[in-house]
Scaffold this motif. Structure first.
Motif, PDB file in Angstrom:
ATOM      1  N   VAL A 239     -17.735 -20.020  49.610  1.00 15.55           N
ATOM      2  CA  VAL A 239     -16.713 -20.632  49.938  1.00 15.55           C
ATOM      3  C   VAL A 239     -16.221 -20.126  51.473  1.00 15.55           C
ATOM      4  CG1 VAL A 239     -14.069 -20.582  49.486  1.00 15.55           C
ATOM      5  CG2 VAL A 239     -15.707 -20.751  47.605  1.00 15.55           C
ATOM      6  N   LEU A 240     -16.425 -18.913  51.610  1.00 19.26           N
ATOM      7  CA  LEU A 240     -15.998 -18.224  53.100  1.00 19.26           C
ATOM      8  C   LEU A 240     -17.087 -18.901  54.074  1.00 19.26           C
ATOM      9  CD1 LEU A 240     -15.625 -14.301  52.463  1.00 19.26           C
ATOM     10  CD2 LEU A 240     -14.102 -15.966  53.044  1.00 19.26           C
ATOM     11  N   ALA A 241     -18.345 -19.249  53.817  1.00 14.20           N
ATOM     12  CA  ALA A 241     -19.189 -19.952  54.535  1.00 14.20           C
ATOM     13  C   ALA A 241     -18.694 -21.461  55.005  1.00 14.20           C
ATOM     14  CB  ALA A 241     -20.708 -19.982  53.960  1.00 14.20           C
ATOM     15  N   ALA A 242     -18.212 -22.121  53.834  1.00 13.14           N
ATOM     16  CA  ALA A 242     -17.817 -23.561  54.081  1.00 13.14           C
ATOM     17  C   ALA A 242     -16.492 -23.269  54.756  1.00 13.14           C
ATOM     18  CB  ALA A 242     -17.237 -24.111  52.582  1.00 13.14           C
ATOM     19  N   ILE A 243     -15.585 -22.358  54.718  1.00 16.09           N
ATOM     20  CA  ILE A 243     -14.487 -22.334  55.498  1.00 16.09           C
ATOM     21  C   ILE A 243     -15.085 -22.128  57.189  1.00 16.09           C
ATOM     22  CG2 ILE A 243     -12.660 -20.848  56.131  1.00 16.09           C
ATOM     23  CD1 ILE A 243     -12.212 -19.994  53.227  1.00 16.09           C
ATOM     24  N   ALA A 244     -15.790 -21.126  57.362  1.00 17.22           N
ATOM     25  CA  ALA A 244     -16.432 -20.991  58.628  1.00 17.22           C
ATOM     26  C   ALA A 244     -16.929 -22.186  59.368  1.00 17.22           C
ATOM     27  CB  ALA A 244     -17.349 -19.736  58.679  1.00 17.22           C
ATOM     28  N   ALA A 245     -17.625 -22.913  58.329  1.00 15.16           N
ATOM     29  CA  ALA A 245     -18.121 -24.170  58.916  1.00 15.16           C
ATOM     30  C   ALA A 245     -17.322 -25.144  59.335  1.00 15.16           C
ATOM     31  CB  ALA A 245     -19.110 -24.808  57.698  1.00 15.16           C
ATOM     32  N   ARG A 246     -16.329 -25.300  58.409  1.00 15.66           N
ATOM     33  CA  ARG A 246     -15.120 -26.233  58.827  1.00 15.66           C
ATOM     34  C   ARG A 246     -14.608 -25.943  60.161  1.00 15.66           C
ATOM     35  NH1 ARG A 246     -12.837 -30.472  55.862  1.00 15.66           N
ATOM     36  NH2 ARG A 246     -14.865 -30.371  54.967  1.00 15.66           N
TER      37      ARG A 246
ATOM     38  N   GLU B 198     -19.521 -32.173  46.060  1.00 18.91           N
ATOM     39  CA  GLU B 198     -20.385 -31.240  46.760  1.00 18.91           C
ATOM     40  C   GLU B 198     -20.177 -29.917  45.872  1.00 18.91           C
ATOM     41  OE1 GLU B 198     -20.826 -28.478  50.798  1.00 18.91           O
ATOM     42  OE2 GLU B 198     -19.509 -30.098  50.843  1.00 18.91           O
ATOM     43  N   THR B 199     -21.036 -29.209  45.352  1.00 22.21           N
ATOM     44  CA  THR B 199     -20.928 -28.145  44.744  1.00 22.21           C
ATOM     45  C   THR B 199     -21.508 -26.960  45.527  1.00 22.21           C
ATOM     46  OG1 THR B 199     -21.629 -29.294  42.543  1.00 22.21           O
ATOM     47  CG2 THR B 199     -21.840 -26.819  42.476  1.00 22.21           C
ATOM     48  N   LEU B 200     -20.757 -25.935  45.686  1.00 24.67           N
ATOM     49  CA  LEU B 200     -20.921 -24.645  46.446  1.00 24.67           C
ATOM     50  C   LEU B 200     -21.700 -23.738  45.372  1.00 24.67           C
ATOM     51  CD1 LEU B 200     -17.867 -24.039  48.231  1.00 24.67           C
ATOM     52  CD2 LEU B 200     -19.878 -25.238  49.034  1.00 24.67           C
ATOM     53  N   PRO B 201     -22.731 -23.288  45.751  1.00 22.38           N
ATOM     54  CA  PRO B 201     -23.697 -22.113  44.701  1.00 22.38           C
ATOM     55  C   PRO B 201     -22.843 -20.763  44.426  1.00 22.38           C
ATOM     56  CG  PRO B 201     -24.759 -22.204  47.050  1.00 22.38           C
ATOM     57  CD  PRO B 201     -23.537 -23.078  47.116  1.00 22.38           C
ATOM     58  N   ARG B 202     -23.009 -20.528  43.291  1.00 21.57           N
ATOM     59  CA  ARG B 202     -22.385 -19.277  42.792  1.00 21.57           C
ATOM     60  C   ARG B 202     -23.283 -18.511  41.818  1.00 21.57           C
ATOM     61  NH1 ARG B 202     -16.219 -18.878  40.870  1.00 21.57           N
ATOM     62  NH2 ARG B 202     -15.912 -19.151  43.416  1.00 21.57           N
ATOM     63  N   PRO B 203     -23.514 -17.147  42.225  1.00 20.82           N
ATOM     64  CA  PRO B 203     -24.227 -16.553  41.217  1.00 20.82           C
ATOM     65  C   PRO B 203     -23.816 -16.271  40.243  1.00 20.82           C
ATOM     66  CG  PRO B 203     -23.322 -14.957  42.945  1.00 20.82           C
ATOM     67  CD  PRO B 203     -22.982 -16.509  43.533  1.00 20.82           C
TER      68      PRO B 203
ATOM     69  N   ALA C 266       2.640  -5.216  39.996  1.00 23.55           N
ATOM     70  CA  ALA C 266       1.146  -4.779  40.237  1.00 23.55           C
ATOM     71  C   ALA C 266       0.970  -4.301  41.629  1.00 23.55           C
ATOM     72  CB  ALA C 266       0.426  -5.988  39.688  1.00 23.55           C
ATOM     73  N   ALA C 267       1.436  -5.346  42.770  1.00 20.22           N
ATOM     74  CA  ALA C 267       1.024  -4.863  44.082  1.00 20.22           C
ATOM     75  C   ALA C 267      -0.313  -4.578  44.030  1.00 20.22           C
ATOM     76  CB  ALA C 267       1.797  -3.755  44.501  1.00 20.22           C
ATOM     77  N   LEU C 268      -1.313  -5.791  44.043  1.00 16.56           N
ATOM     78  CA  LEU C 268      -2.702  -6.051  44.166  1.00 16.56           C
ATOM     79  C   LEU C 268      -2.991  -5.670  45.468  1.00 16.56           C
ATOM     80  CD1 LEU C 268      -3.741  -8.821  42.023  1.00 16.56           C
ATOM     81  CD2 LEU C 268      -4.029  -6.286  41.269  1.00 16.56           C
ATOM     82  N   ASP C 269      -4.098  -4.961  45.736  1.00 14.19           N
ATOM     83  CA  ASP C 269      -4.709  -4.647  47.173  1.00 14.19           C
ATOM     84  C   ASP C 269      -5.663  -5.915  47.379  1.00 14.19           C
ATOM     85  OD1 ASP C 269      -5.762  -3.683  49.450  1.00 14.19           O
ATOM     86  OD2 ASP C 269      -6.204  -2.106  48.620  1.00 14.19           O
ATOM     87  N   CYS C 270      -5.280  -6.785  48.115  1.00 13.50           N
ATOM     88  CA  CYS C 270      -5.991  -8.053  48.436  1.00 13.50           C
ATOM     89  C   CYS C 270      -7.451  -7.787  49.238  1.00 13.50           C
ATOM     90  CB  CYS C 270      -5.267  -9.038  49.194  1.00 13.50           C
ATOM     91  SG  CYS C 270      -3.651  -9.861  48.115  1.00 13.50           S
ATOM     92  N   ARG C 271      -7.443  -6.491  49.672  1.00  9.94           N
ATOM     93  CA  ARG C 271      -8.627  -6.180  50.377  1.00  9.94           C
ATOM     94  C   ARG C 271      -9.834  -5.938  49.543  1.00  9.94           C
ATOM     95  NH1 ARG C 271      -6.333  -1.139  53.532  1.00  9.94           N
ATOM     96  NH2 ARG C 271      -5.899  -0.565  51.238  1.00  9.94           N
ATOM     97  N   THR C 272      -9.343  -5.438  48.256  1.00 12.93           N
ATOM     98  CA  THR C 272     -10.463  -5.113  47.330  1.00 12.93           C
ATOM     99  C   THR C 272     -10.981  -6.291  46.557  1.00 12.93           C
ATOM    100  OG1 THR C 272      -9.050  -4.433  45.589  1.00 12.93           O
ATOM    101  CG2 THR C 272      -9.854  -2.588  47.382  1.00 12.93           C
ATOM    102  N   LEU C 273     -10.466  -7.476  46.611  1.00 15.32           N
ATOM    103  CA  LEU C 273     -10.799  -8.560  45.712  1.00 15.32           C
ATOM    104  C   LEU C 273     -12.189  -9.047  46.167  1.00 15.32           C
ATOM    105  CD1 LEU C 273      -7.349 -10.588  45.901  1.00 15.32           C
ATOM    106  CD2 LEU C 273      -8.268  -9.180  44.005  1.00 15.32           C
ATOM    107  N   PRO C 274     -12.887  -9.629  45.144  1.00 15.24           N
ATOM    108  CA  PRO C 274     -14.343 -10.114  45.463  1.00 15.24           C
ATOM    109  C   PRO C 274     -14.478 -11.482  45.780  1.00 15.24           C
ATOM    110  CG  PRO C 274     -13.617 -10.114  42.911  1.00 15.24           C
ATOM    111  CD  PRO C 274     -12.654  -9.516  43.471  1.00 15.24           C
ATOM    112  N   TYR C 275     -14.343 -11.413  47.152  1.00 15.25           N
ATOM    113  CA  TYR C 275     -14.719 -12.880  47.851  1.00 15.25           C
ATOM    114  C   TYR C 275     -15.742 -13.370  47.730  1.00 15.25           C
ATOM    115  CZ  TYR C 275      -9.998 -11.520  49.836  1.00 15.25           C
ATOM    116  OH  TYR C 275      -8.681 -11.214  49.922  1.00 15.25           O
ATOM    117  N   ASP C 276     -15.869 -14.798  47.613  1.00 10.74           N
ATOM    118  CA  ASP C 276     -16.927 -15.861  47.333  1.00 10.74           C
ATOM    119  C   ASP C 276     -17.631 -15.898  48.843  1.00 10.74           C
ATOM    120  OD1 ASP C 276     -18.452 -18.451  46.928  1.00 10.74           O
ATOM    121  OD2 ASP C 276     -18.452 -17.493  44.995  1.00 10.74           O
ATOM    122  N   GLU C 277     -18.999 -15.490  48.860  1.00  8.96           N
ATOM    123  CA  GLU C 277     -19.437 -15.819  50.301  1.00  8.96           C
ATOM    124  C   GLU C 277     -19.656 -17.255  50.499  1.00  8.96           C
ATOM    125  OE1 GLU C 277     -20.583 -13.895  47.677  1.00  8.96           O
ATOM    126  OE2 GLU C 277     -20.642 -11.756  48.231  1.00  8.96           O
TER     127      GLU C 277
END
Length: 499
Positions: A94-101, A197-202, A81-92
């Motif tokens: 989770v990214l914020a939790a990574i940045a905070a850590r 701890e629950t991270l919000p998700r739309p 399949a060779a997915l293009d990982c640049r186009t995946l829908p990243y969760d904001e």
């Protein structure tokens, strides 16, 4: 497992590297899951969809690798399949939790049951992980296997962000839980005495579902009412009820095929200026939900169509077949794609004729085909103009090249004019001789109004400001409603007896 910097690989080979030595201070390392956590999708399902739509002949071979285990299966799907990982829908969140850590000085590691090549591609794209580990073709890094791997690697403890029941053993090993979305799993963990701890998700709301099912696109199915209107049989209650049922069944099939089209077009839609915000590309609606729903709507609509009227059912089947062929292949072939779209509109008119047991009018079908070919070309022209204005030059996933706009412009305007000619011939040769019209003068003014509307659409397309399907655009456009009202008044003057 790989450590930063991470390089994406198209052929997934196991990386033989020593496990990193984890230094602990006051901040525990953060481990992040991938599927339905860091990204709001499942990369394995995305890979299977990509194979099913783009490389269907390779899908059986990939499925056969299941006999060697899920890890080998994931590796083969990722390779093909060779997915293009640049186009995946990243969760904001989770990214914020990574940045905070990381701001607190903590290390962050990506550990996923997806194949190592997928983990590498995601880590390389984001550039935020200290290491990335995935299934290696032999070991499926999930549930108990992941828990044992992390417990051995981080004996002094770790924090883990996951999303599902499969992560329960990992959270138990961690002693606490960070849950991406999903209040149900959070409550279960709390009952077990874990700190959660629950991270919000739309979540997808009613409006998101209405857009995903394209209920606004059902307006196109109103074409099935046109033959009933032209035959002036709308006072026949039984006939009208039958056409209404046909309209609803067409809508079911259309919604099912729209979902399938969106599933086939995920990567391209995520690169589109506006389509990336749709429910499926953005991850608001999951593949696990959309695919079964699409099949239910499609099969249910077709069975209902055959039960309502056999000829209508066959026409509906032809519509579904052409739509799916368009989604799988034809939309990538320039000019063939717009011809297929025009054919779908023509099938709606044919369905309207067969459901009321009227002979199929070649003139009416030809007019519909040519008019909607022009409108489909208008949409492509506007997309090409917008792509050129944005410095892209091409429309992703459509097969058009820079410089094709003059071609689509010329073909579109000529077919638009041709449709008016066919309309006049239809009126003079077929419609007027029926005796259904009391006055021919108002009737012959209708092509003039339609021509003015078509010219308006093409002005917008030429400027690159036609931002939607012309039919959908017309529903929202006040000037288009004025044109439609003028057509309605002229038609009434032609058919209604005035004392």
């Amino acid at each position: 497992m790989s450590q930063r910097p991470v390089l994406a690989t198209s052929v997934a080979l196991p990386l033989v590297r020593p496990a990193p030595v984890v230094a602990f201070a006051t901040v525990r390392p953060l481990v992040v899951d991938l599927d339905d956590t860091l990204v709001r999708t499942d990369t394995l399902l995305e890979g299977l969809l990509a194979l099913g739509f783009r490389k269907p002949l390779q899908l059986p071979a990939a499925l056969l690798t299941l006999r060697h285990g899920r890890a080998r299966f994931k590796r083969e799907v990722a390779r093909l399949a060779a997915l293009d990982c640049r186009t995946l829908p990243y969760d904001e969140a989770v990214l914020a939790a990574i940045a905070a850590r990381q701001a607190r000085g903590g290390a962050v590691h990506l550990v996923t049951a997806a194949d190592q090549s997928i983990a590498d591609g995601v880590a390389d794209n984001l550039g935020v992980f200290d290491s990335a580990s995935g299934s290696d073709g032999r070991n499926n890094l999930k549930a108990a296997s992941k828990a044992a791997h992390l417990a051995a690697r981080f004996p002094q403890g770790f924090d883990y962000i996951g999303d599902s029941v499969a992560d329960l053993q990992v959270w138990r090993a961690a002693g606490s839980a960070i849950v991406a979305g999903g209040s149900g799993i959070s409550r279960r963990l709390e009952r077990e005495g874990l700190a959660v701890e629950t991270l919000p998700r739309p979540r997808a709301g009613v409006r998101d579902w209405l857009k995903a099912l394209r209920l606004h696109q059902w307006s196109k199915n109103a074409l099935v009412f046109i033959p009933l209107l032209l035959a002036q049989e709308f006072f026949d209650q039984a006939m009208t009820v039958r056409v209404v049922a046909a309209f609803l069944l067409f809508g079911m099939v259309a919604s099912g095929t729209y979902l399938i089209n969106d599933l086939s077009d995920l990567a391209a839609d995520r690169m589109h200026r506006t389509k990336r915000f749709r429910a499926l590309p953005s991850g608001l609606v999951s593949i696990r939900t959309a695919l079964p729903l699409a099949m239910l709507l499609l099969v249910g609509g077709l069975v209902g169509g055959v039960m309502l009227h056999i000829s209508f059912g066959m026409t509906l089947l032809a519509y579904a077949g052409l739509t799916l062929l368009y989604s799988f292949r034809l939309k990538q072939v320039p000019l063939v794609d717009v011809t297929a779209i025009a054919g779908l509109f023509a099938l709606r008119i044919i369905a309207g004729m067969v459901i009321i047991d009227h002979p199929v009018s070649l003139w009416l079908v030809t007019f519909t085909m040519v008019l909607f070919l022009s409108l489909a070309l208008a949409k492509r022209t506007s997309e090409l103009v917008q792509a050129q204005q944005g410095g892209r030059g091409v429309v992703h996933g459509r097969g058009y090249l820079p410089g094709d706009a003059p071609l689509t412009l010329a073909l579109g305007i000529s077919t638009g004019v041709m449709s008016i000619v066919v309309m006049v011939l239809y009126m003079s040769i077929e419609a007027m001789p029926t005796g259904l019209y009391l006055r021919n003068g108002p009737l012959l003014l209708i092509p003039v109004v339609v021509l003015l509307w078509v010219m308006r659409i093409w002005v917008l397309a030429h400027r690159g400001t036609l931002n939607d399907d012309p039919v959908v655009y017309a529903i929202r456009d006040r000037a288009s409603w004025m044109h439609a009202a003028a057509v309605g008044v002229l038609w009434m003057l032609a058919v209604v007896k005035i004392p």
